[in-house]
Design a protein around this motif. Sequence first.
Motif, PDB file in Angstrom:
ATOM      1  N   UNK A  64     -16.653  -2.787 -10.597  1.00 35.86           N
ATOM      2  CA  UNK A  64     -16.830  -3.072  -9.165  1.00 35.86           C
ATOM      3  C   UNK A  64     -17.665  -4.335  -8.966  1.00 35.86           C
ATOM      4  N   UNK A  65     -17.377  -5.101  -7.910  1.00 36.17           N
ATOM      5  CA  UNK A  65     -18.163  -6.294  -7.624  1.00 36.17           C
ATOM      6  C   UNK A  65     -19.628  -5.936  -7.381  1.00 36.17           C
ATOM      7  N   UNK A  66     -20.520  -6.839  -7.789  1.00 35.72           N
ATOM      8  CA  UNK A  66     -21.955  -6.639  -7.603  1.00 35.72           C
ATOM      9  C   UNK A  66     -22.485  -7.702  -6.647  1.00 35.72           C
ATOM     10  N   UNK A  67     -23.202  -7.268  -5.604  1.00 32.82           N
ATOM     11  CA  UNK A  67     -23.815  -8.199  -4.667  1.00 32.82           C
ATOM     12  C   UNK A  67     -25.243  -8.482  -5.125  1.00 32.82           C
ATOM     13  N   UNK A  69     -26.751  -9.230  -8.020  1.00 30.61           N
ATOM     14  CA  UNK A  69     -27.237  -8.343  -9.088  1.00 30.61           C
ATOM     15  C   UNK A  69     -28.534  -8.832  -9.732  1.00 30.61           C
ATOM     16  N   UNK A  70     -29.338  -7.866 -10.155  1.00 28.25           N
ATOM     17  CA  UNK A  70     -30.575  -8.167 -10.881  1.00 28.25           C
ATOM     18  C   UNK A  70     -30.214  -8.533 -12.326  1.00 28.25           C
ATOM     19  N   UNK A  71     -31.159  -9.110 -13.059  1.00 32.12           N
ATOM     20  CA  UNK A  71     -30.897  -9.386 -14.474  1.00 32.12           C
ATOM     21  C   UNK A  71     -30.504  -8.120 -15.242  1.00 32.12           C
ATOM     22  N   UNK A  72     -31.118  -6.986 -14.893  1.00 32.83           N
ATOM     23  CA  UNK A  72     -30.791  -5.725 -15.574  1.00 32.83           C
ATOM     24  C   UNK A  72     -29.360  -5.287 -15.261  1.00 32.83           C
ATOM     25  N   UNK A  73     -28.953  -5.463 -14.007  1.00 29.84           N
ATOM     26  CA  UNK A  73     -27.579  -5.107 -13.629  1.00 29.84           C
ATOM     27  C   UNK A  73     -26.569  -6.017 -14.322  1.00 29.84           C
ATOM     28  N   UNK A  74     -26.895  -7.297 -14.426  1.00 29.48           N
ATOM     29  CA  UNK A  74     -26.009  -8.230 -15.135  1.00 29.48           C
ATOM     30  C   UNK A  74     -25.889  -7.834 -16.605  1.00 29.48           C
ATOM     31  N   UNK A  75     -27.017  -7.548 -17.236  1.00 29.55           N
ATOM     32  CA  UNK A  75     -26.998  -7.165 -18.648  1.00 29.55           C
ATOM     33  C   UNK A  75     -26.155  -5.927 -18.868  1.00 29.55           C
ATOM     34  N   UNK A  76     -26.295  -4.922 -18.000  1.00 23.58           N
ATOM     35  CA  UNK A  76     -25.528  -3.683 -18.126  1.00 23.58           C
ATOM     36  C   UNK A  76     -24.035  -3.956 -17.952  1.00 23.58           C
TER      37      UNK A  76
END
Length: 82
Positions: A64-67, A69-76
């Motif tokens: 799903x698209x991320x609005x 995103x934090x660095x942690x969300x990007x890494x995941x």
Amino acid sequence: MAAIPLLYGADWCQKTIAIQSYFQEHGVAYDYLNVEQSEEAMQAIKEMNRGKVRFPMVVVGEQPPMKNPSPEELAAALAQNP
């Protein structure tokens, strides 16, 4: 083969710049779509946000698209797209 992340943003947007820096620091190849220079990119973010203009948006593969995103969300997200 992993899908190349798509970054929808604007050159002046500090959050877009931060995500670009994250990708560069981590050696992640990505495609940048400037929503101010591409009507197609602008339409894509509107579709992701129920008609509203919100960015930066990051799309990694079929996730799903991320609005904004934090660095942690990007890494995941990147870890799920080997």
